[in-house]
Design a protein around this motif. Structure first.
Motif, PDB file in Angstrom:
ATOM      1  N   ALA A  30       0.835  -1.203   0.000  1.00  0.00           N
ATOM      2  CA  ALA A  30       0.000   0.000   0.000  1.00  0.00           C
ATOM      3  C   ALA A  30       0.866   1.248   0.000  1.00  0.00           C
ATOM      4  O   ALA A  30       0.599   2.202  -0.748  1.00  0.00           O
ATOM      5  CB  ALA A  30      -0.925  -0.005   1.215  1.00  0.00           C
ATOM      6  N   LYS A  31       1.905   1.246   0.798  1.00  0.00           N
ATOM      7  CA  LYS A  31       2.810   2.400   0.847  1.00  0.00           C
ATOM      8  C   LYS A  31       3.466   2.629  -0.508  1.00  0.00           C
ATOM      9  O   LYS A  31       3.552   3.765  -0.990  1.00  0.00           O
ATOM     10  CB  LYS A  31       3.876   2.177   1.919  1.00  0.00           C
ATOM     11  N   ARG A  32       3.920   1.551  -1.152  1.00  0.00           N
ATOM     12  CA  ARG A  32       4.553   1.661  -2.459  1.00  0.00           C
ATOM     13  C   ARG A  32       3.591   2.253  -3.494  1.00  0.00           C
ATOM     14  O   ARG A  32       3.939   3.157  -4.248  1.00  0.00           O
ATOM     15  CB  ARG A  32       5.033   0.286  -2.928  1.00  0.00           C
ATOM     16  N   LEU A  33       2.340   1.769  -3.474  1.00  0.00           N
ATOM     17  CA  LEU A  33       1.337   2.262  -4.420  1.00  0.00           C
ATOM     18  C   LEU A  33       1.019   3.734  -4.170  1.00  0.00           C
ATOM     19  O   LEU A  33       0.926   4.530  -5.114  1.00  0.00           O
ATOM     20  CB  LEU A  33       0.061   1.426  -4.320  1.00  0.00           C
ATOM     21  N   ILE A  34       0.864   4.101  -2.905  1.00  0.00           N
ATOM     22  CA  ILE A  34       0.544   5.493  -2.567  1.00  0.00           C
ATOM     23  C   ILE A  34       1.649   6.429  -3.025  1.00  0.00           C
ATOM     24  O   ILE A  34       1.387   7.476  -3.627  1.00  0.00           O
ATOM     25  CB  ILE A  34       0.292   5.631  -1.047  1.00  0.00           C
TER      26      ILE A  34
END
Length: 73
Positions: A30-34
């Protein structure tokens, strides 16, 4: 695969019955996508990208809440 397609797939995934390592992996994803969507947003200022980031952030917070567990007094 396009980053927005990855985000859509991530949003649709079920988060129930996950192991701790699955939750850690999901939180990092999720952090990578954000962060990737944020880089695109900086250039385009598209409001749909902001909405996607908000939904991903909300899901990430739920995952991290489960990672930390419940505090007892």
């Amino acid at each position: 695969m396009d980053i927005l397609q990855e985000a859509a797939i991530f949003e649709e995934e079920k988060m129930s019955h996950m192991s701790m390592s699955d939750r850690v992996t999901a939180s990092r994803e999720a952090k990578r996508l954000i962060l990737a969507i944020n880089e695109i947003y900086k250039k385009t200022k598209d409001s749909q990208l902001m909405d996607t980031m908000k939904r991903l952030t909300e899901k990430k917070k739920k995952i991290e809440k489960r990672l930390k567990g419940r505090l007892t007094a």
